[in-house]
Design a protein around this motif. Structure first.
Motif, PDB file in Angstrom:
ATOM      1  N   ALA A  24      73.178 -11.251  26.460  1.00 17.69           N
ATOM      2  CA  ALA A  24      73.738 -12.076  27.526  1.00 17.69           C
ATOM      3  C   ALA A  24      75.124 -11.592  27.909  1.00 17.69           C
ATOM      4  N   HIS A  25      75.512 -10.441  27.404  1.00 14.70           N
ATOM      5  CA  HIS A  25      76.861  -9.959  27.649  1.00 14.70           C
ATOM      6  C   HIS A  25      76.941  -9.263  28.996  1.00 14.70           C
ATOM      7  N   ALA A  26      77.861  -9.730  29.812  1.00 13.59           N
ATOM      8  CA  ALA A  26      78.022  -9.248  31.180  1.00 13.59           C
ATOM      9  C   ALA A  26      79.204  -8.278  31.248  1.00 13.59           C
ATOM     10  N   PRO A  56      89.839 -11.263  33.744  1.00 19.45           N
ATOM     11  CA  PRO A  56      90.079 -12.270  34.788  1.00 19.45           C
ATOM     12  C   PRO A  56      88.810 -12.425  35.653  1.00 19.45           C
ATOM     13  N   GLY A  57      88.339 -13.660  35.786  1.00 16.75           N
ATOM     14  CA  GLY A  57      87.132 -13.936  36.554  1.00 16.75           C
ATOM     15  C   GLY A  57      85.841 -13.572  35.848  1.00 16.75           C
ATOM     16  N   GLY A  58      85.911 -13.056  34.602  1.00 16.80           N
ATOM     17  CA  GLY A  58      84.719 -12.631  33.866  1.00 16.80           C
ATOM     18  C   GLY A  58      83.896 -13.804  33.365  1.00 16.80           C
ATOM     19  N   ALA A  59      82.598 -13.539  33.149  1.00 12.93           N
ATOM     20  CA  ALA A  59      81.682 -14.594  32.714  1.00 12.93           C
ATOM     21  C   ALA A  59      80.543 -14.018  31.891  1.00 12.93           C
ATOM     22  N   SER A  60      79.916 -14.871  31.111  1.00 15.41           N
ATOM     23  CA  SER A  60      78.676 -14.553  30.408  1.00 15.41           C
ATOM     24  C   SER A  60      77.521 -15.062  31.248  1.00 15.41           C
ATOM     25  N   ILE A 108      77.230 -22.399  31.181  1.00 15.34           N
ATOM     26  CA  ILE A 108      78.428 -21.775  31.754  1.00 15.34           C
ATOM     27  C   ILE A 108      79.338 -21.355  30.610  1.00 15.34           C
ATOM     28  N   SER A 109      79.795 -20.114  30.676  1.00  9.49           N
ATOM     29  CA  SER A 109      80.810 -19.616  29.754  1.00  9.49           C
ATOM     30  C   SER A 109      81.566 -18.543  30.519  1.00  9.49           C
ATOM     31  N   ARG A 110      82.780 -18.894  30.956  1.00  6.98           N
ATOM     32  CA  ARG A 110      83.534 -17.951  31.783  1.00  6.98           C
ATOM     33  C   ARG A 110      85.028 -18.208  31.703  1.00  6.98           C
ATOM     34  N   ASN A 111      85.744 -17.181  32.116  1.00  9.63           N
ATOM     35  CA  ASN A 111      87.182 -17.286  32.223  1.00  9.63           C
ATOM     36  C   ASN A 111      87.492 -18.210  33.392  1.00  9.63           C
ATOM     37  N   ALA A 112      88.319 -19.204  33.169  1.00 10.47           N
ATOM     38  CA  ALA A 112      88.662 -20.155  34.231  1.00 10.47           C
ATOM     39  C   ALA A 112      89.706 -19.582  35.187  1.00 10.47           C
ATOM     40  N   SER A 113      90.270 -18.421  34.833  1.00 11.50           N
ATOM     41  CA  SER A 113      91.312 -17.812  35.665  1.00 11.50           C
ATOM     42  C   SER A 113      90.806 -16.530  36.326  1.00 11.50           C
ATOM     43  N   LYS A 114      91.239 -16.318  37.543  1.00 10.45           N
ATOM     44  CA  LYS A 114      90.920 -15.078  38.262  1.00 10.45           C
ATOM     45  C   LYS A 114      92.002 -14.020  38.042  1.00 10.45           C
ATOM     46  N   SER A 115      93.097 -14.376  37.322  1.00 11.88           N
ATOM     47  CA  SER A 115      94.207 -13.437  37.184  1.00 11.88           C
ATOM     48  C   SER A 115      94.662 -13.168  35.747  1.00 11.88           C
TER      49      SER A 115
END
Length: 138
Positions: A24-26, A56-60, A108-115
């Motif tokens: 599941a690794h993106a 930044p902005g990354g997600a699984s 949902i499992s993701r970075n909440a920040s885009k920066s």
């Protein structure tokens, strides 16, 4: 000596389960083994920890974990948005934690920040040898 052999086996299993094709690794995340050890007073169970670094902005991808896995997740840095099963999506910041029951669907499992990058420590209590640790889901 037996503990060293078990530890070596668990590290190999962890490495294989983290790099298996059905993962599941993106591209927006990096997963690295942190710790692995058999739990001596709970026969057949192991403690496995992995670090998940989100760009930044990354997600699984949505995923489930090994059927026997109880997971404790600790946000080391940044902010992580998470939704498990049909619970609400929540943002956890550095120093906060959450858990997943065995068989839970991590939607949902993701970075909440885009920066700003974010780092999560995921600690699994799992049946020794239960792999893969992560399997993609829709």
């Amino acid at each position: 000596m037996r503990t060293k052999a078990i530890f070596a086996t668990l590290l190999a299993i962890t490495a294989l389960s983290l790099t298996a094709p059905a993962s599941a690794h993106a591209p927006g995340e990096t997963v690295a083994p942190n710790f692995s050890h058999a739990i001596s007073n709970i026969p057949g169970k192991s403690l496995v920890a992995v670090e998940v670094l989100y760009r930044p902005g990354g997600a699984s991808q949505p995923h489930i974990h090994a059927k026997s896995a109880f997971i404790y997740a600790y946000v080391v840095s940044g902010a992580i948005e998470s939704q498990v099963d049909d619970g609400p999506a929540r943002v956890y910041t550095a120093g906060q934690s959450f858990y997943e029951e065995p068989g839970a669907h991590h939607r949902i499992s993701r970075n909440a920040s885009k920066s700003v990058p974010a780092k999560l420590l995921a600690v699994f209590i799992v049946d020794t040898g239960d792999t893969p640790l992560t399997t993609p889901q829709e």
